[in-house]
Design a protein around this motif. Sequence first.
Motif, PDB file in Angstrom:
ATOM      1  N   PRO A 211       0.844  -1.200   0.000  1.00 13.51           N
ATOM      2  CA  PRO A 211       0.000   0.000   0.000  1.00 13.51           C
ATOM      3  C   PRO A 211       0.880   1.251   0.000  1.00 13.51           C
ATOM      4  O   PRO A 211       2.021   1.230   0.463  1.00 13.51           O
ATOM      5  CB  PRO A 211      -0.800  -0.115   1.307  1.00 13.51           C
ATOM      6  CG  PRO A 211      -0.701  -1.545   1.705  1.00 13.51           C
ATOM      7  CD  PRO A 211       0.620  -2.036   1.193  1.00 13.51           C
ATOM      8  N   VAL A 212       0.344   2.330  -0.538  1.00 12.78           N
ATOM      9  CA  VAL A 212       1.058   3.602  -0.523  1.00 12.78           C
ATOM     10  C   VAL A 212       0.239   4.608   0.271  1.00 12.78           C
ATOM     11  O   VAL A 212      -0.990   4.516   0.332  1.00 12.78           O
ATOM     12  CB  VAL A 212       1.320   4.132  -1.948  1.00 12.78           C
ATOM     13  CG1 VAL A 212       2.212   3.198  -2.720  1.00 12.78           C
ATOM     14  CG2 VAL A 212       0.015   4.355  -2.704  1.00 12.78           C
TER      15      VAL A 212
ATOM     16  N   THR B 276       9.472   9.944 -14.942  1.00 14.33           N
ATOM     17  CA  THR B 276       8.273  10.770 -14.914  1.00 14.33           C
ATOM     18  C   THR B 276       7.222  10.084 -14.055  1.00 14.33           C
ATOM     19  O   THR B 276       7.499   9.054 -13.422  1.00 14.33           O
ATOM     20  CB  THR B 276       7.760  11.038 -16.346  1.00 14.33           C
ATOM     21  OG1 THR B 276       6.638  11.921 -16.291  1.00 14.33           O
ATOM     22  CG2 THR B 276       7.370   9.754 -17.052  1.00 14.33           C
ATOM     23  N   LEU B 277       6.010  10.619 -14.027  1.00 14.65           N
ATOM     24  CA  LEU B 277       4.978  10.110 -13.128  1.00 14.65           C
ATOM     25  C   LEU B 277       4.585   8.671 -13.401  1.00 14.65           C
ATOM     26  O   LEU B 277       4.146   7.964 -12.498  1.00 14.65           O
ATOM     27  CB  LEU B 277       3.723  10.989 -13.225  1.00 14.65           C
ATOM     28  CG  LEU B 277       3.753  12.348 -12.538  1.00 14.65           C
ATOM     29  CD1 LEU B 277       2.466  13.106 -12.815  1.00 14.65           C
ATOM     30  CD2 LEU B 277       3.977  12.208 -11.043  1.00 14.65           C
ATOM     31  N   THR B 278       4.727   8.218 -14.647  1.00 15.56           N
ATOM     32  CA  THR B 278       4.219   6.889 -14.999  1.00 15.56           C
ATOM     33  C   THR B 278       5.286   5.918 -15.479  1.00 15.56           C
ATOM     34  O   THR B 278       4.966   4.787 -15.833  1.00 15.56           O
ATOM     35  CB  THR B 278       3.141   7.008 -16.088  1.00 15.56           C
ATOM     36  OG1 THR B 278       3.703   7.656 -17.242  1.00 15.56           O
ATOM     37  CG2 THR B 278       1.933   7.803 -15.598  1.00 15.56           C
TER      38      THR B 278
ATOM     39  N   ASP C 271       0.812   2.160 -11.117  1.00 16.33           N
ATOM     40  CA  ASP C 271       1.608   1.849  -9.938  1.00 16.33           C
ATOM     41  C   ASP C 271       2.738   2.860  -9.777  1.00 16.33           C
ATOM     42  O   ASP C 271       3.029   3.330  -8.664  1.00 16.33           O
ATOM     43  CB  ASP C 271       2.171   0.420 -10.033  1.00 16.33           C
ATOM     44  CG  ASP C 271       1.112  -0.631  -9.820  1.00 16.33           C
ATOM     45  OD1 ASP C 271       0.524  -0.675  -8.728  1.00 16.33           O
ATOM     46  OD2 ASP C 271       0.867  -1.421 -10.746  1.00 16.33           O
ATOM     47  N   ARG C 272       3.405   3.211 -10.885  1.00 17.27           N
ATOM     48  CA  ARG C 272       4.464   4.230 -10.824  1.00 17.27           C
ATOM     49  C   ARG C 272       3.880   5.556 -10.350  1.00 17.27           C
ATOM     50  O   ARG C 272       4.494   6.267  -9.553  1.00 17.27           O
ATOM     51  CB  ARG C 272       5.096   4.451 -12.208  1.00 17.27           C
ATOM     52  CG  ARG C 272       5.582   3.217 -12.912  1.00 17.27           C
ATOM     53  CD  ARG C 272       6.864   2.640 -12.367  1.00 17.27           C
ATOM     54  NE  ARG C 272       7.300   1.567 -13.237  1.00 17.27           N
ATOM     55  CZ  ARG C 272       6.806   0.332 -13.243  1.00 17.27           C
ATOM     56  NH1 ARG C 272       5.828   0.012 -12.395  1.00 17.27           N
ATOM     57  NH2 ARG C 272       7.277  -0.588 -14.059  1.00 17.27           N
ATOM     58  N   PHE C 273       2.692   5.885 -10.840  1.00 11.82           N
ATOM     59  CA  PHE C 273       2.037   7.138 -10.453  1.00 11.82           C
ATOM     60  C   PHE C 273       1.779   7.157  -8.942  1.00 11.82           C
ATOM     61  O   PHE C 273       2.128   8.122  -8.249  1.00 11.82           O
ATOM     62  CB  PHE C 273       0.733   7.277 -11.235  1.00 11.82           C
ATOM     63  CG  PHE C 273      -0.074   8.514 -10.912  1.00 11.82           C
ATOM     64  CD1 PHE C 273       0.511   9.784 -10.982  1.00 11.82           C
ATOM     65  CD2 PHE C 273      -1.409   8.428 -10.570  1.00 11.82           C
ATOM     66  CE1 PHE C 273      -0.237  10.919 -10.699  1.00 11.82           C
ATOM     67  CE2 PHE C 273      -2.164   9.556 -10.287  1.00 11.82           C
ATOM     68  CZ  PHE C 273      -1.564  10.803 -10.351  1.00 11.82           C
ATOM     69  N   LEU C 274       1.207   6.083  -8.427  1.00  9.66           N
ATOM     70  CA  LEU C 274       0.931   6.004  -6.997  1.00  9.66           C
ATOM     71  C   LEU C 274       2.216   6.101  -6.174  1.00  9.66           C
ATOM     72  O   LEU C 274       2.270   6.800  -5.142  1.00  9.66           O
ATOM     73  CB  LEU C 274       0.210   4.697  -6.680  1.00  9.66           C
ATOM     74  CG  LEU C 274      -1.265   4.619  -7.066  1.00  9.66           C
ATOM     75  CD1 LEU C 274      -1.750   3.174  -7.035  1.00  9.66           C
ATOM     76  CD2 LEU C 274      -2.113   5.480  -6.140  1.00  9.66           C
ATOM     77  N   GLU C 275       3.245   5.410  -6.622  1.00 11.45           N
ATOM     78  CA  GLU C 275       4.507   5.416  -5.885  1.00 11.45           C
ATOM     79  C   GLU C 275       5.174   6.779  -5.932  1.00 11.45           C
ATOM     80  O   GLU C 275       5.825   7.213  -4.963  1.00 11.45           O
ATOM     81  CB  GLU C 275       5.427   4.323  -6.439  1.00 11.45           C
ATOM     82  CG  GLU C 275       4.947   2.914  -6.086  1.00 11.45           C
ATOM     83  CD  GLU C 275       5.424   1.833  -7.039  1.00 11.45           C
ATOM     84  OE1 GLU C 275       6.303   2.143  -7.898  1.00 11.45           O
ATOM     85  OE2 GLU C 275       4.944   0.699  -6.941  1.00 11.45           O
TER      86      GLU C 275
END
Length: 434
Positions: free
Chosen positions: A230-231, A362-364, A426-430
């Motif tokens: 979880p983040v 980047t974000l993603t 997932d990259r965005f959330l992290e």
Amino acid sequence: MQGFVLGGVSSGVGKTVATLTILQALEDAGYDVQPAKAGPDFIDPSHHEAVAGRPSRTLDLWLEGETGVRRNYARGEGDICVVEGVMGLYDGDGSSTAMVAEALGLPVVLVVDASAGMESIGATALGFAEYADAIGRDIDVAGIVAQRAHGGRHEEGIREALPDNLEYFGRIPPNPDLEIPDRHLGLEMGGEAALPREALREAAETLEAERLVDAASTPPEPAAMEPSEPVDATVAVASDAAFCFRYPATIERFRERGEVVTFSPVAGDAVPDCDGVYLPGGYPELHADALESSDTLAELGDRASDGLPVFGECGGLMAMSRSLTTTAGNRHEMAAILPADVTMHDRYQALDHVELEATGSTLTATVGETIRGHEFHYSSADVDGDAHFAFETVRGDGIDGDHDGLLEYESLGTYAHVHPESGAFDRFLEALDD
């Protein structure tokens, strides 16, 4: 969960209406039905949900990979899954209907426009069934649904013309009430142009629901997804008529790993307290007056300039730009996060599966990473000469033919829609939890 795939002999044959009628027929027969769509479309699934009462699953090999398609199928609920195909059965190099059916091991029910044919329908169906062997594909064409077919002699002629190894699953009679209006990105959304329930029920009576269920099969169990931590992040998701193109799996992924709140820029909602904002695609051009007159986009621009990460896809990119000019020539001020001005056109500017390679983190995506997605838009973006891009386009058009992913502050806007199986969300959330 058992299922089958509805494959068309071509685009425009009436697959969506056939899918909705079959969903109704199975529901009337007492089955709990899960709809799905082979391909990256957002509009057909909105019609599925209007009839079935639950979100339609997106099944696209290019976006998700074989394991991802199987996993997304398995996330569905109900007794039986009806998968609407894309284009003609064998059309498409990235993820055709036939490829999805093969990956899942599901039989194909062929939708044939019978409005101007009878014996030739049998020849068409036989050709589609035998073509699979000719190209070395393991595709089981189980039979047909005759779209726009009359009863009596017409129906009997179609049934008798079918070879013994192909089932006749019924017909959908011609009915002007069973037509969905078009819009520039395809059909109108299900919430706007839902087909009359009475017309669907009447058409469903000429289908053989139990035969369809008997033809269905169950895909193999997919490999489990690696568990993710979880983040500590809350994502604010724009959700209204202007921002309605999002995959159910995306919101599920956000909720599995973080917190989700929604807001409506069209209604003028304040931007919620959050760690990042997701602006899905949709129809900002149809709601440009409301978006310009509300305070939401101006607030979003201020928050982004203060460092709030905003990720926009297609329609989201349009809303993040300085301005949006409609085909009527009316210019509307947008959030002014990105150094670009967007213009709508009468013809589509890009339509393809895409692959993007990140030139920096980047974000993603991380530097050097590639992600796959899909683009379909009628707008173009005029970008400042000193603008920075996140991606080079390996496949697809992107923003300028060579690049996608416009960067400013901590924000990112792309023309590509991506699926959570790509890892992008997932990259965005992290990134929000850093």
